[in-house]
Design an enzyme around this catalytic site. Structure first.
Site, PDB file in Angstrom:
ATOM      1  N   TYR A  60       0.840  -1.196   0.000  1.00  0.00           N
ATOM      2  CA  TYR A  60       0.000   0.000   0.000  1.00  0.00           C
ATOM      3  C   TYR A  60       0.873   1.242   0.000  1.00  0.00           C
ATOM      4  O   TYR A  60       1.555   1.533   0.971  1.00  0.00           O
ATOM      5  CB  TYR A  60      -0.934   0.014   1.210  1.00  0.00           C
ATOM      6  CG  TYR A  60      -1.851  -1.177   1.319  1.00  0.00           C
ATOM      7  CD1 TYR A  60      -2.103  -2.011   0.233  1.00  0.00           C
ATOM      8  CD2 TYR A  60      -2.482  -1.482   2.518  1.00  0.00           C
ATOM      9  CE1 TYR A  60      -2.945  -3.111   0.342  1.00  0.00           C
ATOM     10  CE2 TYR A  60      -3.340  -2.573   2.639  1.00  0.00           C
ATOM     11  CZ  TYR A  60      -3.554  -3.387   1.552  1.00  0.00           C
ATOM     12  OH  TYR A  60      -4.387  -4.472   1.670  1.00  0.00           O
ATOM     13  N   HIS A 127       0.772 -11.778   1.155  1.00  0.00           N
ATOM     14  CA  HIS A 127      -0.282 -10.992   0.508  1.00  0.00           C
ATOM     15  C   HIS A 127      -0.858 -11.694  -0.712  1.00  0.00           C
ATOM     16  O   HIS A 127      -2.081 -11.719  -0.914  1.00  0.00           O
ATOM     17  CB  HIS A 127       0.289  -9.629   0.109  1.00  0.00           C
ATOM     18  CG  HIS A 127      -0.742  -8.565  -0.072  1.00  0.00           C
ATOM     19  ND1 HIS A 127      -0.426  -7.230  -0.097  1.00  0.00           N
ATOM     20  CD2 HIS A 127      -2.079  -8.623  -0.239  1.00  0.00           C
ATOM     21  CE1 HIS A 127      -1.525  -6.513  -0.270  1.00  0.00           C
ATOM     22  NE2 HIS A 127      -2.537  -7.338  -0.366  1.00  0.00           N
ATOM     23  N   PHE A 212     -19.416  -0.595  -3.305  1.00  0.00           N
ATOM     24  CA  PHE A 212     -20.652  -0.653  -4.082  1.00  0.00           C
ATOM     25  C   PHE A 212     -21.881  -0.687  -3.176  1.00  0.00           C
ATOM     26  O   PHE A 212     -22.914  -0.089  -3.493  1.00  0.00           O
ATOM     27  CB  PHE A 212     -20.628  -1.896  -4.984  1.00  0.00           C
ATOM     28  CG  PHE A 212     -21.855  -2.037  -5.851  1.00  0.00           C
ATOM     29  CD1 PHE A 212     -21.994  -1.263  -6.995  1.00  0.00           C
ATOM     30  CD2 PHE A 212     -22.859  -2.943  -5.532  1.00  0.00           C
ATOM     31  CE1 PHE A 212     -23.119  -1.393  -7.798  1.00  0.00           C
ATOM     32  CE2 PHE A 212     -23.981  -3.076  -6.326  1.00  0.00           C
ATOM     33  CZ  PHE A 212     -24.111  -2.299  -7.462  1.00  0.00           C
ATOM     34  N   PHE A 213     -21.770  -1.370  -2.034  1.00  0.00           N
ATOM     35  CA  PHE A 213     -22.937  -1.466  -1.155  1.00  0.00           C
ATOM     36  C   PHE A 213     -23.103  -0.234  -0.267  1.00  0.00           C
ATOM     37  O   PHE A 213     -24.017  -0.202   0.560  1.00  0.00           O
ATOM     38  CB  PHE A 213     -22.876  -2.753  -0.329  1.00  0.00           C
ATOM     39  CG  PHE A 213     -23.169  -3.967  -1.166  1.00  0.00           C
ATOM     40  CD1 PHE A 213     -24.444  -4.224  -1.612  1.00  0.00           C
ATOM     41  CD2 PHE A 213     -22.145  -4.824  -1.533  1.00  0.00           C
ATOM     42  CE1 PHE A 213     -24.710  -5.322  -2.421  1.00  0.00           C
ATOM     43  CE2 PHE A 213     -22.398  -5.925  -2.333  1.00  0.00           C
ATOM     44  CZ  PHE A 213     -23.688  -6.178  -2.783  1.00  0.00           C
TER      45      PHE A 213
END
Length: 342
Positions: A60, A127, A212-213
């Site tokens: 990240y 990962h 999305f939710f």
């Protein structure tokens, strides 16, 4: 400090808050990096709210997310959290590479310890699985890191059932991180049962379907032009039109429950069992506070069945990830007998 239910991950003693905080978006990927003081304030707010399970990775940023966490965990904060990070994805000449060879594992861990400015990592994941190195070799090196006190527990991310079993035969695996949400349910067929058979905890990333939710198709209106989610297959043209209908049914059910769609989707993950910890990510304290409320949303068996009929395994159109390397489908590794020690 708020009281948040705690759960056990795996069978080796790791306990975490029932919901964690995914930190990826704080330093990029979901648009540009956010202001560091605001992100540190968010992390502190999460800890003071009882959310003690923090999830990062050396990928990240790359690297900047771990540095941010290191700064946030000063002045007594480190002792209050369970810190998880990951290794295995590396940029080389502008290309992403997956590594699990011993030298890389050791170097990656040392670098993460330095960036995080800690003596020990609570949960250290591979990962992504290196298809070139036998999983036994990678886990063997992680086992050494446990013995040296540099990490406490070993995890895998996006590993197939067979890879999990092979890894477990070398050293106990505490947690498997996987994408699990109302629109990513493929793991329920084989991987989740394997984890439960072996007593491995489950950490669900992207439990809100990459956001999305939270807002449905409006997600694309609210994210920046360089947000990686714009390229997700499920948010493209015909796929998006189809998936919008699924979201509309979730809206109807959330309205009946008196909660938001995010809280309903998160509650569904929580109801999968006390061995499951979702780690929704956010960069806003307001969204974090909304996510907290998912812990108090109770679903009946009938409501669970209704949600699962709306979001059956084949209801969503489009693959869940745009990178072929990024899923457990490509996590098989060669046999240990093929490994030659250089």
């Amino acid at each position: 400090m708020a009281t948040v239910k705690r759960i056990k991950l795996g069978s080796q003693g790791l306990e975490v808050s029932a919901q964690g905080l995914g930190c990826l978006g704080m330093t990029g990927f979901n648009g540009p990096p956010k202001p560091e003081p605001e992100m540190i304030a968010l992390i502190h707010h999460a800890i003071n709210s009882g959310f003690t399970f923090l999830d990062t990775s050396d990928f990240y940023g790359p690297h900047t997310n771990e540095i941010l966490l290191g700064k946030a965990l000063k002045e007594g904060m480190r002792e209050r959290v369970e810190l998880a990070t990951k290794f295995g994805i590396n940029f080389a000449d502008g290309k992403r590479e997956i590594h699990g060879d011993p030298a890389y594992v050791m170097a990656a861990c040392e670098a993460s310890l330095k960036r995080l400015d800690v003596d020990c990592i609570d949960l250290y994941y591979q990962h992504r699985i290196d298809s070139k190195a036998p999983i036994e070799v990678t886990i063997g090196e992680l086992k050494k890191l446990v013995e040296e006190g540099k990490i406490k527990y070993i995890g895998l991310s996006e590993a197939s059932a067979s890879t999990i079993r092979r890894a477990y035969a070398v050293h106990l695996i505490t947690a498997v991180q996987l994408e699990w949400s109302l629109w990513s349910r493929d793991v329920e067929e084989e991987i989740v049962p394997t984890c439960r058979e072996l007593g491995i905890g489950i950490v669900a990333y992207s439990p809100l379907g990459r956001g999305f939710f939270s807002s449905g198709a409006k997600l694309l209106e609210n994210i920046s032009k360089d947000d990686f989610r714009r390229n997700l297959p499920r948010l493209q043209l015909d796929n998006l039109e189809h998936n919008k209908k699924l979201f509309e049914r979730v809206i109807e059910m959330a309205e009946k429950k008196g909660c938001t769609t995010s809280q309903l989707a998160l509650a569904w993950v929580h109801h999968q069992g006390d061995d499951v910890c979702p780690i929704p990510g956010t960069t806003k304290i307001g969204n974090f506070n909304q996510n907290i409320k998912a812990l108090s949303v109770k679903l009946t068996p009938e409501e669970m069945a209704e949600l699962e009929s709306i979001a059956s395994a084949d209801a969503v159109k489009g693959h869940r990830d745009m990178y072929s390397f990024a899923t457990y489908n490509n996590s098989e590794t060669p046999p240990l007998s093929s490994w030659k020690v250089s």
